[in-house]
Design a protein around this motif. Sequence first.
Motif, PDB file in Angstrom:
ATOM      1  N   ARG A  96       0.868  -1.177   0.000  1.00 17.51           N
ATOM      2  CA  ARG A  96       0.000   0.000   0.000  1.00 17.51           C
ATOM      3  C   ARG A  96       0.900   1.221   0.000  1.00 17.51           C
ATOM      4  O   ARG A  96       2.051   1.136   0.411  1.00 17.51           O
ATOM      5  CB  ARG A  96      -0.824   0.049   1.283  1.00 17.51           C
ATOM      6  N   VAL A 102      -1.749   0.291  -7.694  1.00 11.18           N
ATOM      7  CA  VAL A 102      -1.373   0.934  -6.436  1.00 11.18           C
ATOM      8  C   VAL A 102      -0.190   1.890  -6.613  1.00 11.18           C
ATOM      9  O   VAL A 102      -0.004   2.795  -5.800  1.00 11.18           O
ATOM     10  CB  VAL A 102      -1.069  -0.122  -5.337  1.00 11.18           C
ATOM     11  N   LEU A 130      -0.054   4.174  -8.514  1.00  8.57           N
ATOM     12  CA  LEU A 130      -0.593   5.509  -8.737  1.00  8.57           C
ATOM     13  C   LEU A 130      -1.332   6.028  -7.502  1.00  8.57           C
ATOM     14  O   LEU A 130      -1.908   7.106  -7.536  1.00  8.57           O
ATOM     15  CB  LEU A 130      -1.562   5.492  -9.936  1.00  8.57           C
ATOM     16  N   GLY A 131      -1.343   5.250  -6.451  1.00  8.12           N
ATOM     17  CA  GLY A 131      -1.995   5.707  -5.221  1.00  8.12           C
ATOM     18  C   GLY A 131      -3.116   4.767  -4.788  1.00  8.12           C
ATOM     19  O   GLY A 131      -3.537   3.890  -5.533  1.00  8.12           O
ATOM     20  N   ASP A 132      -3.611   4.975  -3.584  1.00  7.84           N
ATOM     21  CA  ASP A 132      -4.640   4.091  -3.034  1.00  7.84           C
ATOM     22  C   ASP A 132      -5.997   4.301  -3.700  1.00  7.84           C
ATOM     23  O   ASP A 132      -6.773   3.364  -3.862  1.00  7.84           O
ATOM     24  CB  ASP A 132      -4.767   4.301  -1.520  1.00  7.84           C
ATOM     25  N   VAL A 133      -6.285   5.531  -4.088  1.00  6.91           N
ATOM     26  CA  VAL A 133      -7.553   5.780  -4.786  1.00  6.91           C
ATOM     27  C   VAL A 133      -7.541   5.052  -6.119  1.00  6.91           C
ATOM     28  O   VAL A 133      -8.527   4.439  -6.522  1.00  6.91           O
ATOM     29  CB  VAL A 133      -7.763   7.296  -4.994  1.00  6.91           C
ATOM     30  N   ALA A 134      -6.391   5.102  -6.806  1.00  7.18           N
ATOM     31  CA  ALA A 134      -6.264   4.394  -8.085  1.00  7.18           C
ATOM     32  C   ALA A 134      -6.458   2.904  -7.873  1.00  7.18           C
ATOM     33  O   ALA A 134      -7.150   2.234  -8.644  1.00  7.18           O
ATOM     34  CB  ALA A 134      -4.892   4.675  -8.688  1.00  7.18           C
ATOM     35  N   ARG A 135      -5.868   2.404  -6.824  1.00 13.66           N
ATOM     36  CA  ARG A 135      -5.989   0.981  -6.535  1.00 13.66           C
ATOM     37  C   ARG A 135      -7.445   0.579  -6.397  1.00 13.66           C
ATOM     38  O   ARG A 135      -7.881  -0.432  -6.936  1.00 13.66           O
ATOM     39  CB  ARG A 135      -5.234   0.676  -5.243  1.00 13.66           C
ATOM     40  N   GLU A 136      -8.194   1.395  -5.673  1.00 15.12           N
ATOM     41  CA  GLU A 136      -9.603   1.097  -5.454  1.00 15.12           C
ATOM     42  C   GLU A 136     -10.403   1.220  -6.744  1.00 15.12           C
ATOM     43  O   GLU A 136     -11.138   0.325  -7.132  1.00 15.12           O
ATOM     44  CB  GLU A 136     -10.160   2.064  -4.401  1.00 15.12           C
ATOM     45  N   THR A 137     -10.223   2.352  -7.411  1.00 17.08           N
ATOM     46  CA  THR A 137     -11.053   2.615  -8.584  1.00 17.08           C
ATOM     47  C   THR A 137     -10.756   1.647  -9.725  1.00 17.08           C
ATOM     48  O   THR A 137     -11.660   1.246 -10.450  1.00 17.08           O
ATOM     49  CB  THR A 137     -10.822   4.050  -9.084  1.00 17.08           C
ATOM     50  N   LEU A 138      -9.474   1.287  -9.889  1.00  9.71           N
ATOM     51  CA  LEU A 138      -9.096   0.464 -11.034  1.00  9.71           C
ATOM     52  C   LEU A 138      -9.074  -1.022 -10.696  1.00  9.71           C
ATOM     53  O   LEU A 138      -8.587  -1.837 -11.482  1.00  9.71           O
ATOM     54  CB  LEU A 138      -7.713   0.894 -11.546  1.00  9.71           C
ATOM     55  N   ALA A 139      -9.595  -1.372  -9.532  1.00 10.07           N
ATOM     56  CA  ALA A 139      -9.548  -2.768  -9.104  1.00 10.07           C
ATOM     57  C   ALA A 139     -10.186  -3.695 -10.129  1.00 10.07           C
ATOM     58  O   ALA A 139      -9.692  -4.789 -10.396  1.00 10.07           O
ATOM     59  CB  ALA A 139     -10.225  -2.925  -7.754  1.00 10.07           C
TER      60      ALA A 139
END
Lengths: 482, 373, 451
Positions: free
Chosen positions: B296, B320, B322-331
């Motif tokens: 993370r 990840v 690109l960041g935690d938001v990216a991780r969530e959105t692009l899951a």
Amino acid sequence: MAGEIDLVARLLAFESGKALRVASHLHVSLQPHALVVCPLAMAGEDTTIHTVAIGHVGKPPEFRSVPDPRFREDEYGLFTWLADRIVAYFDGCRSRGDFPQIWVSSSPAAALLDILADRLRYNRDDLVVKRFGELLSYATERFPVAGQQALMTATGALRQHFATGQQEAEDEHLGTVLVWIEPPAGRNVLAEVAATELIPMGAKTDPTFDRQVLDPLVRDYNQARRKNADPKALARRAQAVHDVLVNVVRPVYEGTQRAIRILGRLNLPPLPALAALDERERDEFQNFMQSRDAGFHLPLKDKPKPAAFKLADREDAMDNMESAVLHEDRLGRARARLAGDVLRGTVRNPRKVHLGPWRFEYSLEVVSQQRVLRVRRRDELSLLLDTRLKAVVTDIQRHGRTTTVSLRLSSGGRAVGLPHAGEVIELGPGAPDWLGIIRTRVQMAERLNNPPWTHSDSGIPSCKPQDGGAPRDLLGVLEGLR
Amino acid sequence: MNSSVDGRLARLRGSLPVDEPGARGFERVARNPDCTRLRALTIVGIDSATAAVQVYGEPAREGQSPFAIAIGNRFDRAMAENGAAELLELYRTAGRLTTEECKVVIVPDMVPIGSRRDLKHVMAVRQTITQKLLEQKLRRDPKAPNIIVKPRVLVTLLGLDHGIEPDVLVASDSDAFYRPVEIKSYPDRAGKTESADIRSASRQAAVGVVALRNIACRMGVRDVAALVPALGDLVLRIPGALKPTLRPMTLKGEVDSLERAIQEAPSNLEELEEMLPAGSALDDPLVLESIPNSYRSSCREYCALAQHCKQAAVANGDPVVLGDVARETLAAAGSISRALDLARGTGAPPRTPAEQALAEQLREAMNEYREAV
Amino acid sequence: MSAAGNGKIPELIANEAVTAVLKTQWDGEPAVRLDSPPGAGKTWVVERLAVQSMELHREQCMISTQTNEQAFDLARRLASGFPNRTFHLFVRKGLLLPDVLNGLPNLATIRSGNDLPVGPSVVISNAAKWSWIQNPPLFDLQIVDEAFQLPDYRFQQIAGLARRFVLVGDPGQIPPVVTCEIERWKCDRAGPHVACPKALTERHPGVRRLALPVSRRLVEDTVRFVQPAFYPDLPFTALSNNGGRRLRLTTPVSGRASADSALDLVAKGASLCMVELPAKITGEVDEEVAVTIVRMIERLFARRATMVEDGLTRNLDPSMIGIVCAHVSQVNAIRERLPANLSDVFVETSDRFQGLERQLMFVHHPLSGRADASTFHLAAGRLCVMMSRHRVACWLVGRTGISDRLLRHAPSGDRTLGIEEDSEFEGWRAHLSILRKLADERRIISVQPGN
């Protein structure tokens, strides 16, 4: 979902190995006379400056160090040296009717100035140092307010205009951001970033450097000082410390200057709001300096009344900045459209209903294909093109992907006129109201003039019972009043 | 007694030196319960910095600056000197101790590390002394100390015995048991205090709570949570001075995440050994890589392997990076290249409804971006 | 049958509590803080306080709400509830009022501070409007509704408008929204950003505190879930025992739809249950969840559901159903799929659902389909609002695996010195305890999408 544009920009930046622009306008007011200040503290001694580089925008720096900032006298010497420069700059700005702008590399540097300001302005022994703390406090107290132009971090300013291909947390390292914005030719950007990350760009030196280089030199100096070595030997050792520190802080200074140059060279039109923000900054600075002249105290902890004013200020600044970016920056507008804060659609059935002599009611529908819309009945929206035109949502119908929003104009029908059928329009929050805070402050002053007991240290007032007791069946009596 | 356990640990460590994880090591495990790799290293007694340098060949980096260590030591000493006078004053002013409650025991003074440097022996004696003091308090002996500086408790965590040294334990005479105190030379700036500093200090205090509960359990106490509530004191520094501030903290979240992390598998040596091929050791990068991690963006705050794990994430195109938001959105896309395909409408068409929805979102954003910029 | 320890029926306890609140005004208490769990009838209490003030004490009473919508709702309730009394609504010039208000002859609308009534009266407005009043009169009583959503710096601006006040609110729901930096006040439990009842108690611990101990909206079965998870410090019981409110399915036999067993579970008396779709990371919008919810509603009508409420049986009507989500995009996804005959089903975000209720509720679980639990989605207040809107039954709909993800959650651990609250942990714990309890009580039904 908010942030899709920034996400797409980061994806593209990662792929291309180069940062992408995410603003259509310049969001910072680059003051040509601004002062770049790069202080480094000694690790663990958070209220110290071990070395500092300072200079005006586009100019080479002056450096100043102390061999060991834990020696108060030496440290205060450095503060005095800095104070002279800050005072001269602030006085110059004041006499021009302008405001001072200080640039630092990143948040840790701003935090260092903040901790110094909070301490030094209460100094009772040294008036020059106290003045230094007071003036710094202008910048540090403005820092948390959205849209302020007094204390700028290079990382923050770059972040408003660029998306890198790394994590947001990593964007706090100025060096890596600069690599993304201007990647060196022929090298893998990630490798370059990894190497750059090792070079400190904040307000601290690297621990390995401390152990291997700085600590031994500081010890040498301290040893010589303890043994009352001759002034030349002492000066030599002090110079040795200074030389290594200068090598650490010079890149920080140059990086910060480079960030300012990059922003200038973008040649973006300034956000129209900047004119109002500059005006605000000038007013705030003038008020601040007059307050200091009058001897008003800057507290560390706020009483309820000043806290209320400050919070109201910050909320107002936040609202206005959000509105300004939405209205004035194409990317800001695009973000708002995707988030559903801006309604964009085709006008249908615009009509003017005659209610009486010189009284009309204007209505229309806007048909939108937006996936996400945050509009509700009775919301009042402004026409982004001309915010004099305002309309209230009377109905919203969604069929599949299409949303039909019915609106009734509440103002601007005659001044702006009803949009035509088939026109594509955008409606959203009102334009920023930069003068609103003045009215708010006046009103708050009126309301908070006599602090209610709830917000003062006085005790709870005593009970004043009603004449006569309550009836036995109180609820029944109240029911009987229906 | 534990020679076979020591032997197994040594085998798993391979050529790597042993580090006592201490409070710092344990609290890190709880920060990322999903990261089996970090847990494995902690069980075996390898510091992540050691692993980074010796297993992955990264350049050695100093953890803490000597200046920071110096002020930390000076502050600790200032708190302990003159029979912990500063601390007593601090607790008196806060109304936590009365002037009569001034019984102080400074454990390192009683058992200093002498010239013989027999560390193991010294530590063992400190443990014994601490044990006796804790038993004394449990018996409600009115002579039990109010302040114990640098006690050492032996705690069973992750199936193994570890030494935990809270900075201080404090209790008034009427308190049923001690409360851990973490002393840090970070400046106390109220709401402006560095959140990372508060985080690490709170989490280390929570390790103290867990350690005390562990001891209490071994001493036969039934309701350890009632005896040792999730509370701890942070003693920070007034900026620019060697004077302390007292910040009592409720540590429910921190203690809870620690206790859960400790129970998660692998929760002990056996489970770890079962996960790995026979005879393997963690000094082998392939072995370490085979243990799943959970990278993370927050890892960089506390784990020296963050850089290495990030490189692996980059190689995998893990969003990840690109960041935690990216991780969530692009899951739903699973990788950066897939996300770009979906955004451009290239590559294989969306395979799931989630990819379909994401593709629409990204395409829309892409168009808006291109038009506006 | 539930009782609060001394064998009294809930109705009696509820009435005693309300009477106690009303009596504080006879005692002349300068300040009262009233904590109210969901559906405890606090608006009802606000109404009675106002009418008591105007009619029995012949006082000038002002009511402060947070939004215009709340002011309209309160005005409507007062005016229609007490048709022989006059009430005043104070709004800004040009504000469009809902039609229903225009039809109430005993509701006077005033648009200028100069037109405030003299003599015994009740004037309703929102807190922001009150703070702008020029040359205000000194009211005798101010009632602040939804006080836990009013940050202290806003309350400070209206606290001086009345001699006495009562702050009424729900401590378990979404806290006041303050978007700017608050670093200077974070450690201050009475800071300007803090909800005003909390700040008041912090500054003046001696202020009179009361609580409403009974929820009129939630049934006992729901209270057993909601109270421990979201109101550990505010014990309360349900007015209605489970028998009094039921969903009945006239066609008792389940169809092939697997979600039917979730409907059956409610028909058997469960007021809360969860429908789980197969695990999947979906992002914000989850088509399958939206479709499942719409299909379940259609099945309710296909099976000719009726509602029994305190003795009265009615056919199910779309206006009795609500759907609540965390995000606008999820709301839109559901609205897109609702057929025209179900357009009266109210679909909104949790923020907009505050203060509202429906007989039946469907909840798009805030953590469903996410890779990670973020602080926003973990917020206890949001889940609390979502799970406390229903009078009869509530179905949570989401993907399997939420508990597992929670257990693997890497906490951000953001703490403030000296502040006990750890909202991330509290939210995390509330979420987990709800899911655990649902599992323990066999309230979780697995369905396949498309059924």
